[in-house]
Write an enzyme that holds these catalytic residues in place. Structure first.
Site, PDB file in Angstrom:
ATOM      1  N   GLY A  77      56.359  -8.844 -28.399  1.00 40.44           N
ATOM      2  CA  GLY A  77      55.252  -9.382 -29.653  1.00 40.44           C
ATOM      3  C   GLY A  77      55.706  -9.204 -30.979  1.00 40.44           C
ATOM      4  N   HIS A  78      56.655  -8.685 -31.297  1.00 39.64           N
ATOM      5  CA  HIS A  78      57.353  -8.476 -32.743  1.00 39.64           C
ATOM      6  C   HIS A  78      58.677  -8.565 -32.881  1.00 39.64           C
ATOM      7  CE1 HIS A  78      58.064  -6.173 -36.656  1.00 39.64           C
ATOM      8  NE2 HIS A  78      56.613  -6.406 -36.702  1.00 39.64           N
ATOM      9  N   MET A  79      59.095  -9.714 -32.967  1.00 44.31           N
ATOM     10  CA  MET A  79      58.235 -11.038 -33.048  1.00 44.31           C
ATOM     11  C   MET A  79      59.093 -11.891 -32.054  1.00 44.31           C
ATOM     12  SD  MET A  79      56.665 -10.999 -35.982  1.00 44.31           S
ATOM     13  CE  MET A  79      56.783  -9.979 -37.231  1.00 44.31           C
ATOM     14  N   TRP A 110      57.341  -2.873 -28.280  1.00 47.78           N
ATOM     15  CA  TRP A 110      57.026  -3.850 -29.417  1.00 47.78           C
ATOM     16  C   TRP A 110      57.868  -5.196 -29.036  1.00 47.78           C
ATOM     17  CZ3 TRP A 110      61.791  -4.481 -31.536  1.00 47.78           C
ATOM     18  CH2 TRP A 110      62.648  -3.494 -31.292  1.00 47.78           C
ATOM     19  N   LEU A 156      62.084  -7.475 -33.853  1.00 48.02           N
ATOM     20  CA  LEU A 156      62.419  -6.744 -34.818  1.00 48.02           C
ATOM     21  C   LEU A 156      61.819  -5.681 -34.614  1.00 48.02           C
ATOM     22  CD1 LEU A 156      62.278  -9.279 -38.009  1.00 48.02           C
ATOM     23  CD2 LEU A 156      64.191  -8.713 -36.791  1.00 48.02           C
TER      24      LEU A 156
END
Length: 174
Positions: free
Chosen positions: A66-68, A63, A73
């Site tokens: 892409g997060h963020m 993740w 996070l």
């Protein structure tokens, strides 16, 4: 962080001597690859089935990109997956539910209190509140980073009908 708020006194847990490494967790939990959200289990109290494990968060988590972007996070749902895997581990290790596999049955009173970032160690803990063998487990849970609670709530686990799902996958509808 006040002592009365924490499910397990972490000062009494030896994080350098895991009870279950990733290989041992794999013998009990079915998750693999990106979905493995426990690094080790370090404590189980068999009197009340309180359990402590952790996930070391790296820059290589699925993740992060892409997060963020520029501020990775850990998604709340991934924190909850880590908790669910810990609850599943203790449930299956001690055959509390009497099921081949345990799945999410629900979440209650979940609160996200702080962020988890790459480089953090997310310590997850659960404590069995109720078990109805063959039907459901209910666990209180918390996630902690350093000295702060980042997530807490109640998780319900239910038996997964593995054989019936395998028949559905094979196209054998009941």
């Amino acid at each position: 962080m006040t002592e009365s708020k924490i499910l397990v006194d972490l000062s009494q847990v030896d994080f350098d001597r895991p009870l279950a490494t990733l290989d041992e967790i794999r013998r009990i939990n079915p998750q693999r690859f990106e979905m493995e959200q426990l690094t080790a289990v370090v404590h189980v109290d068999e009197r009340d089935y309180a359990c402590v494990g952790y996930k070391d968060i790296t820059d290589h988590e699925f993740w992060v990109r892409g997060h963020m972007p520029d501020l990775p996070l850990m998604p709340g749902v991934v924190m909850l997956e880590s908790v669910a895997q810990l609850c599943s581990f203790v449930t299956q290790r001690y055959d509390l539910l009497g099921a081949e596999m345990v799945g999410f049955g629900g979440l209650e009173n979940v609160r996200f209190r702080d962020v988890v970032l790459p480089g953090d160690r997310l310590i997850v803990m659960c404590k069995l509140e109720k078990v109805r063998r063959g039907r459901m487990i209910v666990c209180q849970f918390q996630g902690v980073v350093k000295d702060r609670i980042v997530v807490e709530g109640t998780l319900k686990g239910i038996p997964i009908p593995v054989e019936a799902l395998q028949k559905l996958k094979a196209g054998q509808r009941p």
